[in-house]
Design a protein around this motif. Structure first.
Motif, PDB file in Angstrom:
ATOM      1  N   PRO A 118       0.835  -1.201   0.000  1.00 40.23           N
ATOM      2  CA  PRO A 118       0.000   0.000   0.000  1.00 40.23           C
ATOM      3  C   PRO A 118       0.869   1.250   0.000  1.00 40.23           C
ATOM      4  N   HIS A 119       0.300   2.326  -0.463  1.00 39.44           N
ATOM      5  CA  HIS A 119       0.993   3.612  -0.412  1.00 39.44           C
ATOM      6  C   HIS A 119       0.833   4.167   1.002  1.00 39.44           C
ATOM      7  N   ILE A 120       1.934   4.335   1.703  1.00 42.09           N
ATOM      8  CA  ILE A 120       1.923   4.827   3.076  1.00 42.09           C
ATOM      9  C   ILE A 120       2.288   6.308   3.056  1.00 42.09           C
ATOM     10  N   VAL A 121       1.529   7.117   3.789  1.00 40.34           N
ATOM     11  CA  VAL A 121       1.817   8.542   3.903  1.00 40.34           C
ATOM     12  C   VAL A 121       2.022   8.884   5.366  1.00 40.34           C
ATOM     13  N   VAL A 122       3.157   9.532   5.650  1.00 42.49           N
ATOM     14  CA  VAL A 122       3.386  10.130   6.966  1.00 42.49           C
ATOM     15  C   VAL A 122       3.141  11.615   6.750  1.00 42.49           C
ATOM     16  N   HIS A 123       2.036  12.098   7.300  1.00 43.78           N
ATOM     17  CA  HIS A 123       1.577  13.456   7.033  1.00 43.78           C
ATOM     18  C   HIS A 123       2.418  14.509   7.752  1.00 43.78           C
ATOM     19  N   ALA A 124       2.265  15.741   7.300  1.00 45.42           N
ATOM     20  CA  ALA A 124       2.982  16.869   7.900  1.00 45.42           C
ATOM     21  C   ALA A 124       2.669  16.940   9.395  1.00 45.42           C
ATOM     22  N   ALA A 179       1.548  17.950  13.037  1.00 43.15           N
ATOM     23  CA  ALA A 179       0.521  18.779  13.668  1.00 43.15           C
ATOM     24  C   ALA A 179       1.227  19.783  14.582  1.00 43.15           C
ATOM     25  N   LEU A 180       0.478  20.637  15.224  1.00 38.27           N
ATOM     26  CA  LEU A 180       1.069  21.643  16.105  1.00 38.27           C
ATOM     27  C   LEU A 180       1.873  21.027  17.250  1.00 38.27           C
ATOM     28  N   ASP A 181       1.466  19.838  17.696  1.00 38.53           N
ATOM     29  CA  ASP A 181       2.198  19.187  18.785  1.00 38.53           C
ATOM     30  C   ASP A 181       3.363  18.339  18.283  1.00 38.53           C
ATOM     31  N   GLY A 182       3.588  18.324  16.963  1.00 46.24           N
ATOM     32  CA  GLY A 182       4.697  17.564  16.399  1.00 46.24           C
ATOM     33  C   GLY A 182       4.325  16.156  15.979  1.00 46.24           C
ATOM     34  N   SER A 183       3.121  15.705  16.334  1.00 49.42           N
ATOM     35  CA  SER A 183       2.708  14.356  15.951  1.00 49.42           C
ATOM     36  C   SER A 183       2.364  14.315  14.466  1.00 49.42           C
ATOM     37  N   ARG A 184       2.450  13.113  13.874  1.00 46.70           N
ATOM     38  CA  ARG A 184       2.193  12.951  12.453  1.00 46.70           C
ATOM     39  C   ARG A 184       1.276  11.751  12.233  1.00 46.70           C
ATOM     40  N   ARG A 185       0.197  11.960  11.463  1.00 42.09           N
ATOM     41  CA  ARG A 185      -0.694  10.850  11.115  1.00 42.09           C
ATOM     42  C   ARG A 185      -0.002   9.951  10.111  1.00 42.09           C
ATOM     43  N   VAL A 186      -0.253   8.665  10.234  1.00 39.62           N
ATOM     44  CA  VAL A 186       0.273   7.675   9.295  1.00 39.62           C
ATOM     45  C   VAL A 186      -0.944   7.014   8.657  1.00 39.62           C
ATOM     46  N   THR A 187      -1.043   7.110   7.321  1.00 36.55           N
ATOM     47  CA  THR A 187      -2.199   6.566   6.625  1.00 36.55           C
ATOM     48  C   THR A 187      -1.786   5.622   5.512  1.00 36.55           C
ATOM     49  N   SER A 188      -2.726   4.776   5.156  1.00 32.23           N
ATOM     50  CA  SER A 188      -2.615   3.910   3.990  1.00 32.23           C
ATOM     51  C   SER A 188      -3.914   4.088   3.229  1.00 32.23           C
ATOM     52  N   GLY A 189      -3.870   4.811   2.129  1.00 34.89           N
ATOM     53  CA  GLY A 189      -5.106   5.146   1.429  1.00 34.89           C
ATOM     54  C   GLY A 189      -5.959   6.020   2.318  1.00 34.89           C
ATOM     55  N   ASP A 190      -7.213   5.638   2.513  1.00 41.69           N
ATOM     56  CA  ASP A 190      -8.134   6.399   3.364  1.00 41.69           C
ATOM     57  C   ASP A 190      -8.127   5.925   4.814  1.00 41.69           C
ATOM     58  N   THR A 191      -7.276   4.956   5.129  1.00 37.46           N
ATOM     59  CA  THR A 191      -7.232   4.371   6.465  1.00 37.46           C
ATOM     60  C   THR A 191      -6.137   5.004   7.310  1.00 37.46           C
ATOM     61  N   VAL A 192      -6.495   5.503   8.480  1.00 33.52           N
ATOM     62  CA  VAL A 192      -5.510   6.020   9.427  1.00 33.52           C
ATOM     63  C   VAL A 192      -4.957   4.822  10.192  1.00 33.52           C
TER      64      VAL A 192
END
Length: 81
Positions: A8-14, A16-29
């Motif tokens: 799957p295409h994995i995205v580590v998002h920009a 957040a203000l607290d420094g945390s980053r969402r990790v998604t695969s498609g539409d799934t967090v």
């Protein structure tokens, strides 16, 4: 010759203000990471632990690479005296 195993295409998002980053695969967090080790664990729990987090082209790092965790002021993990 067969097709290679699709990943799957994995995205580590920009960050957040607290420094945390969402990790998604498609539409799934898959999870929220506050450190590179968290990304590795999130992928392990999703049975994607064969992906080399820091160098694999399967991961899209948005808003900075694997070493960019702005907003975090305390080191990750237990401190050794």
């Amino acid at each position: 010759m067969g097709n290679p195993t699709p990943y799957p295409h994995i995205v580590v998002h920009a960050p957040a203000l607290d420094g945390s980053r969402r990790v998604t695969s498609g539409d799934t967090v898959l999870g929220v990471a506050s450190h590179l080790d968290d990304v590795v664990e999130i992928l392990r729990l999703a049975d994607l632990d064969r992906i080399e987090v820091e160098v694999d082209d399967l991961i899209e790092w948005q808003g900075g690479g694997p070493d960019d965790w702005p907003g975090l002021t305390e080191p990750h993990g237990p401190q050794v005296p």
